[in-house]
Design a protein around this motif. Structure first.
Motif, PDB file in Angstrom:
ATOM      1  N   TYR A  45      30.375  37.716  41.109  1.00  0.00           N
ATOM      2  CA  TYR A  45      30.143  36.632  42.177  1.00  0.00           C
ATOM      3  C   TYR A  45      30.007  35.384  40.973  1.00  0.00           C
ATOM      4  N   HIS A  46      29.597  35.331  39.841  1.00  0.00           N
ATOM      5  CA  HIS A  46      29.724  34.216  39.093  1.00  0.00           C
ATOM      6  C   HIS A  46      31.022  33.457  38.988  1.00  0.00           C
ATOM      7  N   ARG A  47      31.877  34.360  38.875  1.00  0.00           N
ATOM      8  CA  ARG A  47      33.483  33.998  38.744  1.00  0.00           C
ATOM      9  C   ARG A  47      34.090  33.663  40.208  1.00  0.00           C
ATOM     10  N   PHE A  48      33.735  34.395  41.324  1.00  0.00           N
ATOM     11  CA  PHE A  48      34.526  34.340  42.433  1.00  0.00           C
ATOM     12  C   PHE A  48      33.514  34.188  43.476  1.00  0.00           C
ATOM     13  N   ALA A  49      33.573  33.120  44.420  1.00  0.00           N
ATOM     14  CA  ALA A  49      32.651  32.821  45.401  1.00  0.00           C
ATOM     15  C   ALA A  49      32.409  34.115  46.310  1.00  0.00           C
ATOM     16  N   GLY A  50      33.348  34.877  46.516  1.00  0.00           N
ATOM     17  CA  GLY A  50      33.219  35.914  47.465  1.00  0.00           C
ATOM     18  C   GLY A  50      34.435  36.987  47.330  1.00  0.00           C
ATOM     19  N   ARG A  51      34.666  37.779  48.277  1.00  0.00           N
ATOM     20  CA  ARG A  51      35.558  38.621  48.343  1.00  0.00           C
ATOM     21  C   ARG A  51      36.972  38.040  48.627  1.00  0.00           C
ATOM     22  N   THR A  52      36.876  36.961  49.508  1.00  0.00           N
ATOM     23  CA  THR A  52      38.285  36.223  49.744  1.00  0.00           C
ATOM     24  C   THR A  52      38.447  35.487  48.762  1.00  0.00           C
ATOM     25  N   ALA A  53      37.777  34.897  48.024  1.00  0.00           N
ATOM     26  CA  ALA A  53      38.240  34.272  46.622  1.00  0.00           C
ATOM     27  C   ALA A  53      38.888  35.282  45.546  1.00  0.00           C
ATOM     28  N   LEU A  54      38.347  36.365  45.603  1.00  0.00           N
ATOM     29  CA  LEU A  54      38.775  37.313  44.707  1.00  0.00           C
ATOM     30  C   LEU A  54      40.173  37.849  44.909  1.00  0.00           C
ATOM     31  N   LEU A  55      40.162  38.081  46.394  1.00  0.00           N
ATOM     32  CA  LEU A  55      41.733  38.549  46.676  1.00  0.00           C
ATOM     33  C   LEU A  55      42.651  37.565  46.713  1.00  0.00           C
ATOM     34  N   ALA A  56      42.423  36.317  46.596  1.00  0.00           N
ATOM     35  CA  ALA A  56      43.197  35.275  46.501  1.00  0.00           C
ATOM     36  C   ALA A  56      43.720  35.292  45.298  1.00  0.00           C
ATOM     37  N   GLU A  57      42.731  35.167  44.445  1.00  0.00           N
ATOM     38  CA  GLU A  57      42.949  35.102  42.958  1.00  0.00           C
ATOM     39  C   GLU A  57      43.751  36.221  42.255  1.00  0.00           C
ATOM     40  N   VAL A  58      43.483  37.339  42.787  1.00  0.00           N
ATOM     41  CA  VAL A  58      44.327  38.418  42.238  1.00  0.00           C
ATOM     42  C   VAL A  58      45.646  38.426  42.901  1.00  0.00           C
ATOM     43  N   TRP A  59      45.907  38.090  44.075  1.00  0.00           N
ATOM     44  CA  TRP A  59      47.345  38.018  44.704  1.00  0.00           C
ATOM     45  C   TRP A  59      48.350  36.715  44.021  1.00  0.00           C
ATOM     46  N   LEU A  60      47.367  35.497  43.928  1.00  0.00           N
ATOM     47  CA  LEU A  60      47.936  34.697  43.403  1.00  0.00           C
ATOM     48  C   LEU A  60      48.500  34.769  41.822  1.00  0.00           C
ATOM     49  N   ARG A  61      47.471  35.230  41.205  1.00  0.00           N
ATOM     50  CA  ARG A  61      47.904  35.460  39.571  1.00  0.00           C
ATOM     51  C   ARG A  61      48.861  36.397  39.357  1.00  0.00           C
ATOM     52  N   THR A  62      48.975  37.384  40.150  1.00  0.00           N
ATOM     53  CA  THR A  62      50.336  38.368  40.300  1.00  0.00           C
ATOM     54  C   THR A  62      51.389  37.713  40.538  1.00  0.00           C
ATOM     55  N   VAL A  63      51.612  36.984  41.713  1.00  0.00           N
ATOM     56  CA  VAL A  63      52.738  36.243  42.124  1.00  0.00           C
ATOM     57  C   VAL A  63      53.188  35.215  41.027  1.00  0.00           C
ATOM     58  N   GLU A  64      52.086  34.477  40.732  1.00  0.00           N
ATOM     59  CA  GLU A  64      52.550  33.399  39.689  1.00  0.00           C
ATOM     60  C   GLU A  64      52.880  33.824  38.172  1.00  0.00           C
ATOM     61  N   ARG A  65      52.654  34.961  37.866  1.00  0.00           N
ATOM     62  CA  ARG A  65      53.010  35.654  36.637  1.00  0.00           C
ATOM     63  C   ARG A  65      54.531  36.125  36.808  1.00  0.00           C
ATOM     64  N   PHE A  66      54.787  36.631  37.990  1.00  0.00           N
ATOM     65  CA  PHE A  66      56.185  37.195  38.486  1.00  0.00           C
ATOM     66  C   PHE A  66      57.116  35.857  38.571  1.00  0.00           C
ATOM     67  N   GLN A  67      56.686  34.777  38.929  1.00  0.00           N
ATOM     68  CA  GLN A  67      57.420  33.660  39.212  1.00  0.00           C
ATOM     69  C   GLN A  67      57.716  33.080  37.978  1.00  0.00           C
ATOM     70  N   GLU A  68      56.802  32.997  36.996  1.00  0.00           N
ATOM     71  CA  GLU A  68      57.231  32.312  35.713  1.00  0.00           C
ATOM     72  C   GLU A  68      58.283  32.758  35.158  1.00  0.00           C
ATOM     73  N   GLY A  69      58.361  34.378  35.102  1.00  0.00           N
ATOM     74  CA  GLY A  69      59.516  35.013  34.547  1.00  0.00           C
ATOM     75  C   GLY A  69      60.793  34.739  35.322  1.00  0.00           C
ATOM     76  N   TYR A  70      60.641  34.766  36.458  1.00  0.00           N
ATOM     77  CA  TYR A  70      61.829  34.558  37.232  1.00  0.00           C
ATOM     78  C   TYR A  70      62.527  33.180  37.375  1.00  0.00           C
ATOM     79  N   PHE A  71      61.620  32.047  37.022  1.00  0.00           N
ATOM     80  CA  PHE A  71      62.167  30.747  37.043  1.00  0.00           C
ATOM     81  C   PHE A  71      62.699  30.829  35.455  1.00  0.00           C
TER      82      PHE A  71
END
Length: 204
Positions: A45-71
């Motif tokens: 909870y210190h790093r994520f405001a709630g479960r919604t923020a946690l879900l958003a961050e885990v999705w976005l970090r995964t997608v952004e890491r994939f996209q970095e290599g794709y680009f």
């Protein structure tokens, strides 16, 4: 001197990725992530405001890491060398490199690739913050802008031509990866070559 935190954001997100790969987005809860790393719930909870923020961050970090290599794959293969002029040949090389990246990245990051079998909506996108939505939309826009540029370099200016490029760069390699991941099978050694051959054939 302040003691460094025992559990950092990446450790917590790594645990969330493993939980999502094993049990889907429903398995990613604040308590489950804390338990997975042996941390008190307060650390999450210190790093994520709630479960919604946690879900958003885990999705976005995964997608952004994939996209970095794709680009990077698109850019590296599309830069002509001193003996080659830019044009369709360089664009086809970039497309094949991008298709190979989809498979190679999925092989190297099987948990993240399994997570991406779901969609942003499964990770709560309707409830994300404006900043999380902006990040998601920005990444998607960049992908389709890059594919649009490549399609133009290939001379694919009508709707069927552009659809063919999207099929070659996104749908085809993803379908190859998805079939094996959903079956719980490792990607075969020839998967990258097969993705490249099919992409090249579509864009010939």
């Amino acid at each position: 001197m302040a003691r460094p935190p025992r559990f950092d954001t990446d450790q917590l997100l790594d645990a969330a990725v493993r939980l999502a790969a094993e049990g889907g987005p429903v398995a990613v809860t604040m308590a489950a992530v804390a338990q997975a790393v042996g941390a008190p719930s307060g650390s999450v909870y210190h790093r994520f405001a709630g479960r919604t923020a946690l879900l958003a961050e885990v999705w976005l970090r995964t997608v952004e890491r994939f996209q970095e290599g794709y680009f990077a794959a698109l850019a590296e293969a599309s830069v002509p060398d001193a003996e080659r002029r830019p044009g369709p040949e360089a664009a086809r090389a970039a497309a094949c490199a991008a298709a190979r990246h989809v498979v190679a990245w999925s092989r190297a990051h099987s948990d993240e690739a399994t997570l991406l079998l779901y969609g942003a909506k499964d990770f709560g996108r309707p409830d994300w913050s404006e900043e999380h939505i902006r990040r998601a939309d920005s990444g998607n826009a960049r992908v389709f802008a890059s594919i649009g540029t490549l399609a133009a370099d290939l001379g694919a200016t009508d709707d069927p031509g552009r659809d063919r490029v999207v099929l070659a760069l996104i749908d085809l390699p993803l379908s190859l990866v998805r079939r094996h991941l959903r079956a719980g099978e490792p990607l075969p050694p020839h998967a990258e070559d097969l993705a490249e051959e099919c992409t090249a054939a579509l864009l010939r």
